[in-house]
Design an enzyme around this catalytic site. Structure first.
Site, PDB file in Angstrom:
ATOM      1  N   GLU A 166       0.851  -1.216   0.009  1.00 22.19           N
ATOM      2  CA  GLU A 166      -0.028  -0.093   0.010  1.00 22.19           C
ATOM      3  C   GLU A 166       0.703   1.379  -0.077  1.00 22.19           C
ATOM      4  OE1 GLU A 166      -2.676  -0.146   3.124  1.00 22.19           O
ATOM      5  OE2 GLU A 166      -3.911  -1.697   2.197  1.00 22.19           O
ATOM      6  N   GLU A 358      -5.047  -8.756   1.085  1.00 20.59           N
ATOM      7  CA  GLU A 358      -5.768  -8.484   2.302  1.00 20.59           C
ATOM      8  C   GLU A 358      -7.071  -8.452   2.219  1.00 20.59           C
ATOM      9  OE1 GLU A 358      -3.947  -5.074   4.783  1.00 20.59           O
ATOM     10  OE2 GLU A 358      -1.975  -5.881   4.124  1.00 20.59           O
TER      11      GLU A 358
HETATM   12  C1  FCB Z   1      -4.084  -2.306   5.605  1.00 24.47           C
HETATM   13  C2  FCB Z   1      -2.894  -2.399   6.140  1.00 24.47           C
HETATM   14  C3  FCB Z   1      -2.747  -3.696   7.274  1.00 24.47           C
HETATM   15  C4  FCB Z   1      -3.614  -3.457   8.292  1.00 24.47           C
HETATM   16  C5  FCB Z   1      -4.974  -3.479   7.649  1.00 24.47           C
HETATM   17  C6  FCB Z   1      -6.249  -3.133   8.674  1.00 24.47           C
HETATM   18  O1  FCB Z   1      -4.201  -0.986   5.147  1.00 24.47           O
HETATM   19  O2  FCB Z   1      -1.928  -2.863   5.016  1.00 24.47           O
HETATM   20  O3  FCB Z   1      -1.494  -3.630   7.679  1.00 24.47           O
HETATM   21  O4  FCB Z   1      -3.536  -2.440   9.113  1.00 24.47           O
HETATM   22  O5  FCB Z   1      -5.147  -2.118   6.802  1.00 24.47           O
END
Ligand code: FCB
Length: 480
Positions: A166, A358
């Site tokens: 990110e 994620e």
């Molecule tokens: C994302 C991050 C991860 C975690 C999630 C909830 O933005 O990559 O580290 O904090 O959110």
């Protein structure tokens, strides 16, 4: 793949990041990171929390891997702490730091779990921050040096690498609104220059992996996805959602294409260049040859999406959520179709295989009087999201795996330990692990290779036979 199954090779995963779980902030010669610095700053983190101990994974990694094995994970995405292996960011390596990841990778492989390694999940060595951090163009060379070291060390066993997690967030929150480490509020132009150096660092790392890997490696990065969901199946709404997902609309870091077009298409998007004007980084022409170094997959971090329709004027517009719309503990809207449309639109534009690197939610979890952690909302969330993911696969989007955020409760950056995202509950004062109901449920889904989640009764799966299984998981979380 039959209509009612996931692909045979689909990766059933979970994800973490070093700073969020490891702790051991100064153990065995680890150097400080910018997050250690931010955590020391009064008022920066919810409750004055910090990453000194976190989920204590640095000491409890063997127990955690045993729990991941019992869960049946086929993939585990974790990040390496740059200052743990190179305490000053470059130069002398830490044998103890490298040994930690060496053991972890071996343990995962002997548990039948494939490691997916993220090189940078936000914990820049503090020493490099003092040399200018992401504002210094040399950061690309520093990152390449660190990457080469890791690939030489682990590349005989690791063949999936992600460079940056990110960039939108660590560059934007870190250097524009100051919410994340290093906590800076730069001008738009300086922030975008940091971003350009991050993209350059990505490209140099891809080149380093290709040069150093002893076997064919697959490389990608993991931007935030920003999915847009068509408000209806009308062609105009689908077109509006697609258009908005790939727009640079605001003079800040919150978009997908500014960060992903350079990597996969070889240039910044036109609308971003127009919007940022003189603030856009002036880049030597050769930079894009580095930034666009060929990659193998696109990681997408997707937590939520917004609903879009074609407005009266034909322009895409956001449809407000109705009152009472479902929200997670973090107040993020629950929008399972974000996985379908986010990956479908991204595949249409970038034409790369996709991993959902994620996806998850925070809940207000605690151990109930019966000693269990009941998290029915996580089970419901997972059911809905995995079904949407399957729908995308069935419609031809090459999605190779899913990494649930997170394997275990951890340090949620500026929100400290308030938000619990794990499949495994962590009692922070004692370090004790308690697998949540969702852990037992996900175990059954993985065991069925996803078939169980597609059955009408999937949500009820958790009602059956958790007892022996829970006892076994508890035994694993209390070794000896
Ligand atoms: C994302 C991050 C991860 C975690 C999630 C909830 O933005 O990559 O580290 O904090 O959110």
């Amino acid at each position: 793949m039959s209509a009612a199954s996931f692909p045979e090779q689909f990766v059933w995963g979970a994800a973490t990041a070093a700073y969020q779980i490891e702790g051991g902030a100064s153990a065995d010669g680890k150097g400080p990171s910018i997050w250690d610095m931010l955590c020391d700053k009064a008022g920066a983190i919810y409750g004055g929390h910090g990453g000194e101990v976190a989920s204590d994974h640095y000491h409890r990694w063997a127990e955690d891997v045993a729990l991941f094995r019992h869960l049946g994970l086929t993939g585990y995405r974790f990040s390496v702490s740059w200052p743990r292996v190179l305490p000053a960011g470059v130069g002398t390596e830490s044998a103890a730091g490298l040994a930690f990841y060496d053991r972890l990778v071996d343990a995962l492989l002997s548990a039948g779990i494939k490691p997916y390694v993220t090189l940078f999940h936000w914990d820049l060595p503090l020493a490099l921050y003092h040399r200018g951090g992401w504002l210094n163009r040399d950061v690309a060379a520093w990152f390449a040096e660190y990457t080469a070291l890791l690939v030489r060390k682990l590349g005989d066993r690791v063949d999936h690498w992600m460079t940056l997690n990110e960039p939108q967030v660590f560059i934007g929150h870190g250097h524009y609104d100051g919410r994340h480490a290093p906590g800076l509020k730069m001008s738009l132009g300086e922030m975008l220059r940091c971003g350009h150096h991050a993209l350059l660092a990505h490209g140099r790392a891809v080149q380093a992996i290709r040069a150093e890997s002893p076997r064919p490696a697959r490389v990608g990065f993991a931007p935030m996805g920003f999915p847009k969901i068509p408000a209806s199946h009308a062609v105009a709404d689908i077109a509006a959602a697609r258009e908005m997902m790939f727009q640079v609309r605001d003079a800040n870091h919150w978009n997908l294409t500014w960060w992903t077009d350079p990597v996969l298409l070889g240039h910044y998007p036109e609308d971003g260049l127009r919007l940022f004007g003189k603030d856009a980084p002036s880049a030597p022409a050769g930079d894009f040859d580095v930034i666009r170094a060929p990659t193998d997959f696109l990681g997408l971090n997707i937590y939520q999406g917004s609903r879009i329709r074609a407005g009266a004027s034909g322009q895409p517009e956001v449809v407000p959520t109705p009152p009472g719309f479902p929200l997670t503990a973090f107040n993020w809207p629950v929008t399972p179709e974000a996985l379908y449309w986010g990956s479908r639109f991204a595949f249409e534009r970038y034409d790369k295989p996709i991993f959902i690197t994620e996806n998850g939610l925070s809940c207000r979890d605690w151990p109930s009087l019966d000693g269990r952690v009941h998290d029915p909302q996580r089970i419901d969330f997972l059911t809905r999201h995995l079904r949407e993911l399957h729908r995308a696969i069935a419609d031809g989007v090459p999605i190779e795996g899913y990494f649930h955020w997170s394997a275990l409760d951890n340090f949620e950056w500026a929100d400290g330990y308030k938000e619990r995202f794990g499949l495994i509950f962590v009692d922070y004062p004692s370090g004790r692990r308690i697998p949540k109901d969702s852990y037992h449920w996900y175990r059954q889904i993985i065991a069925s290779r996803g078939r169980a989640v597609l059955e009408a009764s999937a949500v009820g799966v958790h009602a059956i036979s958790f007892d022996a299984e829970h006892a076994e998981a508890v035994r694993l979380s209390h070794p000896g």
